[in-house]
Scaffold this motif. Structure first.
Motif, PDB file in Angstrom:
ATOM      1  N   VAL A  45       0.170  -8.274  13.036  1.00  0.00           N
ATOM      2  CA  VAL A  45       0.402  -7.039  13.784  1.00  0.00           C
ATOM      3  C   VAL A  45       1.887  -6.730  13.958  1.00  0.00           C
ATOM      4  O   VAL A  45       2.369  -5.655  13.551  1.00  0.00           O
ATOM      5  CB  VAL A  45      -0.304  -7.082  15.148  1.00  0.00           C
ATOM      6  N   ARG A  46       2.627  -7.616  14.590  1.00  0.00           N
ATOM      7  CA  ARG A  46       4.047  -7.329  14.842  1.00  0.00           C
ATOM      8  C   ARG A  46       4.826  -7.106  13.543  1.00  0.00           C
ATOM      9  O   ARG A  46       5.602  -6.138  13.444  1.00  0.00           O
ATOM     10  CB  ARG A  46       4.687  -8.440  15.668  1.00  0.00           C
ATOM     11  N   PRO A  47       4.673  -7.982  12.533  1.00  0.00           N
ATOM     12  CA  PRO A  47       5.416  -7.745  11.286  1.00  0.00           C
ATOM     13  C   PRO A  47       5.078  -6.407  10.637  1.00  0.00           C
ATOM     14  O   PRO A  47       5.973  -5.688  10.183  1.00  0.00           O
ATOM     15  CB  PRO A  47       4.978  -8.915  10.401  1.00  0.00           C
ATOM     16  N   ALA A  48       3.787  -6.056  10.602  1.00  0.00           N
ATOM     17  CA  ALA A  48       3.386  -4.814   9.933  1.00  0.00           C
ATOM     18  C   ALA A  48       3.913  -3.596  10.663  1.00  0.00           C
ATOM     19  O   ALA A  48       4.432  -2.654  10.047  1.00  0.00           O
ATOM     20  CB  ALA A  48       1.871  -4.756   9.819  1.00  0.00           C
ATOM     21  N   LEU A  49       3.791  -3.575  11.990  1.00  0.00           N
ATOM     22  CA  LEU A  49       4.272  -2.432  12.763  1.00  0.00           C
ATOM     23  C   LEU A  49       5.790  -2.293  12.635  1.00  0.00           C
ATOM     24  O   LEU A  49       6.317  -1.178  12.539  1.00  0.00           O
ATOM     25  CB  LEU A  49       3.872  -2.566  14.234  1.00  0.00           C
ATOM     26  N   SER A  50       6.475  -3.422  12.624  1.00  0.00           N
ATOM     27  CA  SER A  50       7.938  -3.397  12.483  1.00  0.00           C
ATOM     28  C   SER A  50       8.359  -2.820  11.141  1.00  0.00           C
ATOM     29  O   SER A  50       9.299  -2.010  11.057  1.00  0.00           O
ATOM     30  CB  SER A  50       8.497  -4.808  12.642  1.00  0.00           C
ATOM     31  N   VAL A  51       7.667  -3.220  10.089  1.00  0.00           N
ATOM     32  CA  VAL A  51       7.995  -2.728   8.744  1.00  0.00           C
ATOM     33  C   VAL A  51       7.746  -1.229   8.640  1.00  0.00           C
ATOM     34  O   VAL A  51       8.549  -0.494   8.056  1.00  0.00           O
ATOM     35  CB  VAL A  51       7.161  -3.493   7.685  1.00  0.00           C
ATOM     36  N   LEU A  52       6.659  -0.764   9.215  1.00  0.00           N
ATOM     37  CA  LEU A  52       6.349   0.670   9.167  1.00  0.00           C
ATOM     38  C   LEU A  52       7.412   1.486   9.900  1.00  0.00           C
ATOM     39  O   LEU A  52       7.858   2.533   9.406  1.00  0.00           O
ATOM     40  CB  LEU A  52       4.972   0.925   9.776  1.00  0.00           C
ATOM     41  N   ARG A  53       7.824   1.020  11.071  1.00  0.00           N
ATOM     42  CA  ARG A  53       8.858   1.750  11.826  1.00  0.00           C
ATOM     43  C   ARG A  53      10.188   1.722  11.085  1.00  0.00           C
ATOM     44  O   ARG A  53      10.906   2.728  11.056  1.00  0.00           O
ATOM     45  CB  ARG A  53       9.036   1.143  13.215  1.00  0.00           C
ATOM     46  N   ALA A  54      10.509   0.580  10.481  1.00  0.00           N
ATOM     47  CA  ALA A  54      11.769   0.480   9.743  1.00  0.00           C
ATOM     48  C   ALA A  54      11.788   1.425   8.549  1.00  0.00           C
ATOM     49  O   ALA A  54      12.856   1.869   8.119  1.00  0.00           O
ATOM     50  CB  ALA A  54      11.976  -0.962   9.273  1.00  0.00           C
ATOM     51  N   ALA A  55      10.608   1.761   8.043  1.00  0.00           N
ATOM     52  CA  ALA A  55      10.500   2.678   6.909  1.00  0.00           C
ATOM     53  C   ALA A  55      10.552   4.139   7.363  1.00  0.00           C
ATOM     54  O   ALA A  55      10.458   5.049   6.531  1.00  0.00           O
ATOM     55  CB  ALA A  55       9.207   2.411   6.146  1.00  0.00           C
TER      56      ALA A  55
END
Length: 216
Positions: free
Chosen positions: A89-99
């Motif tokens: 959860v945390r890694p995926a959400l972080s990657v999406l926001r960074a994109a």
């Protein structure tokens, strides 16, 4: 060519959060063996019924809302911490926001669950629940509210969820793009259903694949 995705919205239960603690808490509160309630949950899922029906099968005539309030009053109510999150959860959400994608968490939970989710400090732009909005999935008004907070057209939002009747079908009907997640009992049970395959824009086994999915 379909519009570019600008926001990714997430269901909560069995998409971001494991439901283990919730069902274990209900089992202990009702004095029902955990494996018994788990089996009842599986039965109502297979029948396409509301999961609260499992509680009513365990204790006929149960007023689920009143009982939930009694649990809260007794200090045995909702709890949520990082151990309830799926690992991706945390890694995926972080990657999406960074994109540069707007990340929204919006599911069928109580107002208290909304408070608990926000306390986890997840990498999301908006965290809200049906209890706070006063409208729940699969009602169209829920997805209208979601489009409002997303701040972009419906066809630029990808809604990620495990439940066809609450997530995939109504989100698609509201004009959103959809990702069916093979996770939890609902996600696994209907993963290969022809109607779900037809309705979902994408299918995923985990959240780590989302960035590649929604940006293609």
């Amino acid at each position: 060519m379909r519009p570019k995705i600008e926001a990714v919205a997430f269901d909560v239960g069995e998409t971001l959060i494991r439901d283990d603690r919730m069902w274990a808490g209900w089992s202990d509160w009702l004095g029902v063996p955990r494996h018994t309630l788990s089996a009842l949950v599986g039965a109502v899922v297979a029948q396409g019924r509301d999961n609260a029906d499992a509680l009513r099968l365990a204790r006929p005539g149960l007023d689920v809302e009143a009982e939930a309030m009694a649990r809260e009053a007794a200090g045995a109510g909702e709890q949520l911490d990082d151990s309830d999150l799926y690992e991706d959860v945390r890694p995926a959400l972080s990657v999406l926001r960074a994109a540069g994608l707007r990340v929204i968490i919006a599911g069928n939970q109580t107002a208290r669950a909304g408070e608990l989710l926000r306390a986890l400090d997840l990498p999301a732009d908006v965290i809200v629940t049906s209890g706070e909005w006063g409208v729940a999935k699969p009602q169209p008004a829920f997805f209208e509210r979601l489009v409002d907070v997303a701040g972009c057209p419906a066809d630029r939002i990808a809604y990620v969820g495990d439940h066809p009747a609450n997530d995939v079908f109504p989100a698609a009907a509201a004009g959103l793009r959809t990702v069916h997640l093979r996770r939890g009992p609902w996600g696994h049970l209907w993963a290969d259903d022809p109607e779900v395959i037809a309705a979902a824009d994408w299918r995923a086994d985990n959240l780590a694949d989302l960035l590649g999915i929604v940006t293609t």
